[in-house]
Enzyme design. Structure first.
Site, mmCIF file in Angstrom:
data_model
loop_
_atom_site.group_PDB
_atom_site.id
_atom_site.type_symbol
_atom_site.label_atom_id
_atom_site.label_comp_id
_atom_site.label_asym_id
_atom_site.label_seq_id
_atom_site.Cartn_x
_atom_site.Cartn_y
_atom_site.Cartn_z
ATOM 1 N N ARG A 178 0.970 -1.155 0.010
ATOM 2 C CA ARG A 178 0.125 0.124 -0.153
ATOM 3 C C ARG A 178 0.744 1.345 -0.037
ATOM 4 N NH1 ARG A 178 -2.127 -3.732 -0.969
ATOM 5 N NH2 ARG A 178 -4.020 -4.780 0.130
ATOM 6 N N SER A 226 -10.530 -0.784 4.459
ATOM 7 C CA SER A 226 -9.507 -0.830 5.623
ATOM 8 C C SER A 226 -8.885 0.433 5.931
ATOM 9 C CB SER A 226 -8.315 -1.757 5.163
ATOM 10 O OG SER A 226 -8.989 -3.182 5.301
ATOM 11 N N GLU A 296 -4.319 3.690 6.194
ATOM 12 C CA GLU A 296 -3.999 3.387 4.592
ATOM 13 C C GLU A 296 -5.093 4.443 3.977
ATOM 14 O OE1 GLU A 296 -5.157 -0.798 3.525
ATOM 15 O OE2 GLU A 296 -5.911 -0.073 1.905
#
Ligand SMILES: Cc1cc2nc3c(=O)[nH]c(=O)nc-3n(C[C@H](O)[C@H](O)[C@H](O)COP(=O)(O)OP(=O)(O)OC[C@H]3O[C@@H](n4cnc5c(N)ncnc54)[C@H](O)[C@@H]3O)c2cc1C
Length: 307
Positions: A178, A226, A296
């Site tokens: 990520r 998320s 994130e």
């Protein structure tokens, strides 16, 4: 963008007025359905139009790029500058050879997954579960199940703040979980990707994967997926759940009962509620587990009370 002045409509060349919106609520363009107004919200007709828009935009005006807003928390004070949206724009997807495809950055990831199955190409199924554009997936190195965006990338095409385009390879980027870091002030407009041949493939794998996701995630509720990345060797969701945070609520935002790494907007949450909940989760997990959770989701824009 902190403290940046508002951009007035007069700063945008009249030829773009038809495709520029002013004071556009970002809550309409994010999957959390939260966020204040953008001074200018521009959706280009095509790449040439995008290049001309960037060229005429005064150099001091900051730009924020968005796809489907599925990984973005925009604060309640909104965005000073111009938002460039590729949702519904730059949507060409084509096959270049037996195993290579080219997609523009506005193509939804789910479309790439479905089309690759039709073309008899494998390893693209993971894209089906990512509710964003290819541009967002390139910026985030989005991934699911065992797939990851940049593992498939051969080349990307980028555009800079002056509207100049160039081709880059993965070697030009620092790429991780990520995480993607490349040259400043450049954005993705297309990618060429390589997949494996999988003759006779059908969409059963995609359907199974989406079904599994429905069992474990609050799909259909307003979220950003998320919120936190998994710390090395750990699961953010398990850390949050075992710190007793499932269902914890601030305003109309709460930690999902189904998946503790999701924060749900139940309808009237403000970005400030969601941001306060993010901070509360981070503090509680740090106290309880001595682990720092990193977000994130990307948090952008101005707080409500800024000028
Ligand atoms: C229900 C749900 C499930 C999810 N599941 C997953 C998952 O399994 N795996 C996963 O990785 N993510 C998941 N996500 C998060 C999200 O879908 C991905 O991060 C996605 O790649 C974001 O794409 P987007 O187009 O919505 O980007 P946006 O949210 O619009 O933007 C995200 C970031 O990318 C930047 N960006 C956008 N377009 C460009 C561009 N053209 N050039 C440069 N930068 C750009 C933005 O400035 C921002 O920093 C999920 C989200 C939801 C709501």
């Amino acid at each position: 963008m902190n403290g940046a002045p508002h951009v007035a409509p007069a700063q945008i060349s009249p030829e773009f007025s038809a495709r520029a919106l002013y004071d556009e609520p970002m809550s309409k363009h994010t999957s959390w359905h939260a966020g204040g107004p953008a001074d200018v919200f521009f959706t280009p007709r095509d790449t040439l139009d995008l290049a001309s828009f960037l060229r005429q935009l005064p150099a001091a005006v900051p730009t924020l790029w968005i796809g489907l807003g599925s990984n973005l928390l925009v604060r309640d004070g909104g965005v000073r500058g111009a938002v460039v949206s590729l949702h519904g724009a730059l949507g060409t997807l084509e096959r270049l050879s037996a195993t290579r495809i080219q997609a523009q950055a506005g193509v939804p990831c789910a479309r790439i997954a479905r089309q690759c199955v039709k073309w008899g190409l494998g390893s693209a199924e993971f894209f089906a579960g990512i509710p964003g554009t290819l541009g967002g997936a390139l910026a985030m190195n989005a991934g699911a199940w065992d797939g990851e965006t940049w593992r498939q990338v051969v080349e990307v095409e980028v555009i800079d703040r002056r509207g100049a385009r160039r081709v880059r390879t993965p070697a030009d980027y620092e790429i991780g979980y990520r995480h993607v870091r490349g040259p400043d002030d450049e954005w993705f407009i297309a990618a060429r990707m390589e997949f494996e041949r999988k003759p006779g493939s059908n969409d059963t794998a995609i359907r199974d994967l989406l079904e599994r996701r429905k069992q474990t995630q609050p799909i259909g509720e307003w979220s950003c997926g998320s919120v936190f990345t998994n710390p090395p060797g750990q699961h953010a969701a398990r850390l949050i759940e075992s710190a007793g945070l499932k269902g914890f609520r601030i305003g109309d935002a709460s930690v999902s009962l189904k998946h503790a790494n999701f924060i749900i907007n139940h309808g009237a949450a403000r970005a400030a509620d969601i941001e306060a909940l993010i901070a509360h989760v981070q503090r509680t997990v740090a106290d309880f587990h001595h682990v720092e959770l990193a977000t994130e989701v990307r948090i952008v824009g101005e707080p409500e009370d800024s000028p």
